[in-house]
Scaffold this active site. Sequence first.
Site, PDB file in Angstrom:
ATOM      1  N   GLY A 250      -4.206  82.693 -35.452  1.00  0.00           N
ATOM      2  CA  GLY A 250      -2.819  82.363 -36.067  1.00  0.00           C
ATOM      3  C   GLY A 250      -3.011  80.704 -36.623  1.00  0.00           C
ATOM      4  O   GLY A 250      -1.560  80.041 -36.850  1.00  0.00           O
TER       5      GLY A 250
ATOM      6  N   SER B 278      -6.273  85.860 -39.037  1.00  0.00           N
ATOM      7  CA  SER B 278      -5.350  85.232 -40.085  1.00  0.00           C
ATOM      8  C   SER B 278      -5.896  86.237 -41.579  1.00  0.00           C
ATOM      9  O   SER B 278      -5.628  86.101 -42.813  1.00  0.00           O
ATOM     10  CB  SER B 278      -5.950  83.740 -40.734  1.00  0.00           C
ATOM     11  OG  SER B 278      -5.210  83.121 -39.363  1.00  0.00           O
TER      12      SER B 278
ATOM     13  N   GLU C 120     -13.054  88.057 -32.921  1.00  0.00           N
ATOM     14  CA  GLU C 120     -11.817  87.054 -33.202  1.00  0.00           C
ATOM     15  C   GLU C 120     -12.406  85.778 -33.496  1.00  0.00           C
ATOM     16  O   GLU C 120     -11.629  85.636 -31.463  1.00  0.00           O
ATOM     17  CB  GLU C 120     -10.093  87.308 -32.561  1.00  0.00           C
ATOM     18  CG  GLU C 120      -9.452  89.235 -32.947  1.00  0.00           C
ATOM     19  CD  GLU C 120      -8.697  89.523 -32.785  1.00  0.00           C
ATOM     20  OE1 GLU C 120      -7.993  90.180 -34.009  1.00  0.00           O
ATOM     21  OE2 GLU C 120      -7.776  89.153 -31.625  1.00  0.00           O
TER      22      GLU C 120
ATOM     23  N   GLY D 232      -2.805  90.206 -36.590  1.00  0.00           N
ATOM     24  CA  GLY D 232      -1.516  89.089 -36.038  1.00  0.00           C
ATOM     25  C   GLY D 232      -0.093  89.439 -36.953  1.00  0.00           C
ATOM     26  O   GLY D 232       0.283  90.462 -37.516  1.00  0.00           O
ATOM     27  N   GLY D 233       0.117  88.151 -37.819  1.00  0.00           N
ATOM     28  CA  GLY D 233       1.417  87.616 -38.452  1.00  0.00           C
ATOM     29  C   GLY D 233       1.558  88.696 -39.335  1.00  0.00           C
ATOM     30  O   GLY D 233       2.488  89.251 -39.871  1.00  0.00           O
TER      31      GLY D 233
ATOM     32  N   GLU E 108      -6.164  85.226 -26.655  1.00  0.00           N
ATOM     33  CA  GLU E 108      -4.623  84.528 -26.070  1.00  0.00           C
ATOM     34  C   GLU E 108      -4.500  84.915 -24.388  1.00  0.00           C
ATOM     35  O   GLU E 108      -3.619  83.936 -23.331  1.00  0.00           O
ATOM     36  CB  GLU E 108      -3.282  85.374 -26.561  1.00  0.00           C
ATOM     37  CG  GLU E 108      -3.551  84.276 -28.275  1.00  0.00           C
ATOM     38  CD  GLU E 108      -2.410  85.455 -28.845  1.00  0.00           C
ATOM     39  OE1 GLU E 108      -1.692  85.966 -28.737  1.00  0.00           O
ATOM     40  OE2 GLU E 108      -2.853  85.268 -30.423  1.00  0.00           O
TER      41      GLU E 108
ATOM     42  N   HIS F 153      -7.737  90.455 -25.166  1.00  0.00           N
ATOM     43  CA  HIS F 153      -6.967  89.249 -26.442  1.00  0.00           C
ATOM     44  C   HIS F 153      -7.280  87.401 -25.956  1.00  0.00           C
ATOM     45  O   HIS F 153      -7.112  88.131 -25.215  1.00  0.00           O
ATOM     46  CB  HIS F 153      -5.753  89.230 -27.363  1.00  0.00           C
ATOM     47  CG  HIS F 153      -5.277  88.691 -28.295  1.00  0.00           C
ATOM     48  ND1 HIS F 153      -4.993  88.119 -28.098  1.00  0.00           N
ATOM     49  CD2 HIS F 153      -5.357  89.150 -29.292  1.00  0.00           C
ATOM     50  CE1 HIS F 153      -5.036  86.746 -29.504  1.00  0.00           C
ATOM     51  NE2 HIS F 153      -4.763  88.530 -30.636  1.00  0.00           N
TER      52      HIS F 153
ATOM     53  N   ASN G 142      -1.776  93.917 -34.403  1.00  0.00           N
ATOM     54  CA  ASN G 142      -0.912  93.615 -32.625  1.00  0.00           C
ATOM     55  C   ASN G 142      -0.367  92.858 -32.975  1.00  0.00           C
ATOM     56  O   ASN G 142       0.123  91.369 -33.475  1.00  0.00           O
ATOM     57  CB  ASN G 142      -2.249  92.673 -32.641  1.00  0.00           C
ATOM     58  CG  ASN G 142      -1.674  92.359 -30.989  1.00  0.00           C
ATOM     59  OD1 ASN G 142      -0.491  92.234 -30.467  1.00  0.00           O
ATOM     60  ND2 ASN G 142      -2.859  90.484 -30.563  1.00  0.00           N
ATOM     61  N   TRP G 143       1.743  93.288 -32.764  1.00  0.00           N
ATOM     62  CA  TRP G 143       3.011  92.134 -32.533  1.00  0.00           C
ATOM     63  C   TRP G 143       2.936  91.011 -31.765  1.00  0.00           C
ATOM     64  O   TRP G 143       3.787  90.367 -32.291  1.00  0.00           O
ATOM     65  CB  TRP G 143       3.448  93.244 -32.760  1.00  0.00           C
ATOM     66  CG  TRP G 143       3.554  93.900 -33.824  1.00  0.00           C
ATOM     67  CD1 TRP G 143       3.332  94.175 -35.705  1.00  0.00           C
ATOM     68  CD2 TRP G 143       4.774  94.657 -33.846  1.00  0.00           C
ATOM     69  NE1 TRP G 143       4.208  95.090 -35.958  1.00  0.00           N
ATOM     70  CE2 TRP G 143       4.749  95.426 -35.213  1.00  0.00           C
ATOM     71  CE3 TRP G 143       5.941  95.592 -33.100  1.00  0.00           C
ATOM     72  CZ2 TRP G 143       5.724  96.731 -35.546  1.00  0.00           C
ATOM     73  CZ3 TRP G 143       7.008  96.755 -33.423  1.00  0.00           C
ATOM     74  CH2 TRP G 143       6.742  96.568 -34.855  1.00  0.00           C
ATOM     75  N   LYS G 144       1.877  91.308 -31.468  1.00  0.00           N
ATOM     76  CA  LYS G 144       1.651  89.836 -29.935  1.00  0.00           C
ATOM     77  C   LYS G 144       3.977  90.056 -28.437  1.00  0.00           C
ATOM     78  O   LYS G 144       3.864  90.985 -28.968  1.00  0.00           O
ATOM     79  CB  LYS G 144       1.816  88.429 -30.267  1.00  0.00           C
ATOM     80  CG  LYS G 144      -0.267  88.763 -30.861  1.00  0.00           C
ATOM     81  CD  LYS G 144      -0.134  87.556 -31.763  1.00  0.00           C
ATOM     82  CE  LYS G 144      -1.970  87.623 -32.206  1.00  0.00           C
ATOM     83  NZ  LYS G 144      -2.211  86.467 -32.721  1.00  0.00           N
TER      84      LYS G 144
HETATM   85  P1  13P Z   1      -3.095  86.015 -37.013  1.00  0.00           P
HETATM   86  O1  13P Z   1      -3.647  87.780 -37.438  1.00  0.00           O
HETATM   87  O2  13P Z   1      -2.077  86.048 -37.008  1.00  0.00           O
HETATM   88  O3  13P Z   1      -4.228  85.122 -37.332  1.00  0.00           O
HETATM   89  O4  13P Z   1      -3.608  87.015 -35.507  1.00  0.00           O
HETATM   90  C1  13P Z   1      -4.694  87.323 -35.555  1.00  0.00           C
HETATM   91  C2  13P Z   1      -5.090  88.041 -34.135  1.00  0.00           C
HETATM   92  O5  13P Z   1      -5.016  87.948 -32.755  1.00  0.00           O
HETATM   93  C3  13P Z   1      -5.053  89.544 -33.975  1.00  0.00           C
HETATM   94  O6  13P Z   1      -4.907  90.367 -32.215  1.00  0.00           O
END
Ligand code: 13P
Length: 251
Positions: A173, A213, A167, A234-235, A97, A95, A9-11
């Site tokens: 993050g 993470s 999640e 994500g990251g 966010e 998500h 998930n690149w956000k």
């Molecule tokens: P991180 O891997 O950066 O913690 O993000 C997880 C995430 O929100 C994937 O949707």
Amino acid sequence: MRKTVIAGNWKMNMTPAKTAEFIKALAPMVAGKDKCDVVLCVPAIDIPAAVEAAKGTNIKIGAENVHFKASGAFTGEISAEMLTEAGVEYVVIGHSERRQYFAETDQTVNLRTLAALNAGLKAIVCVGETLEQRELGYTETLLKFQTKMALTNVSAEQLKNVIVAYEPVWAIGTGVTATADQADEGNGFVRAAIAEVYGADVAETVTVQYGGSMNDKNAAELLAKENVDGGLIGGASLVAEKFKAIVDAAQ
Ligand code: 13P
């Protein structure tokens, strides 16, 4: 036998040009890794570049959100039909966010899920508790509620195109990963909720990912757990070598 799905998930990261470059670099690294599905969920503006770059590879492209109406006066929104026509196969829904910053509710998560499934998309539905909710002892209640709400009116047939991603909000993050046991437990609560509605046999077939993470170092331990059928990353999905290592861990 459940399908393992490793999804990035690149956000709000990567431009169209960087997207093409990234996928060209990643494709040979994950070629032939057939024990899991490899998915990149990218910002809407990057979708054409992503779909083009992923042609002929085993990388599948997803979006990060979808609107629940087919069309209309919803400035800035994107419909399921727009996504499918662009070559998108997956979409992240609900998500944390989106819930936190864009007023997403369990009800709109459900409507978006139905819109995605009706258009033939695979929905990656996110659920997860905050640290406060965990400390108050509401993790199980909340995960079951969010899961059932998101899947309201989803038929058993449609459920075949649903992935649920557990999640924990406190792990996103932050560099704080849930322990493998916490991830397994949370995913287990999600599966139990699905079992309460659709029956245990059906619940056993649903892919439940862990996200928060997950990285190249901890993926193998998390993915080894009974209830962890993949990751939403994500990251670490923004670095080709790290994402490749997670795909390797899923092999
Ligand atoms: P991180 O891997 O950066 O913690 O993000 C997880 C995430 O929100 C994937 O949707």
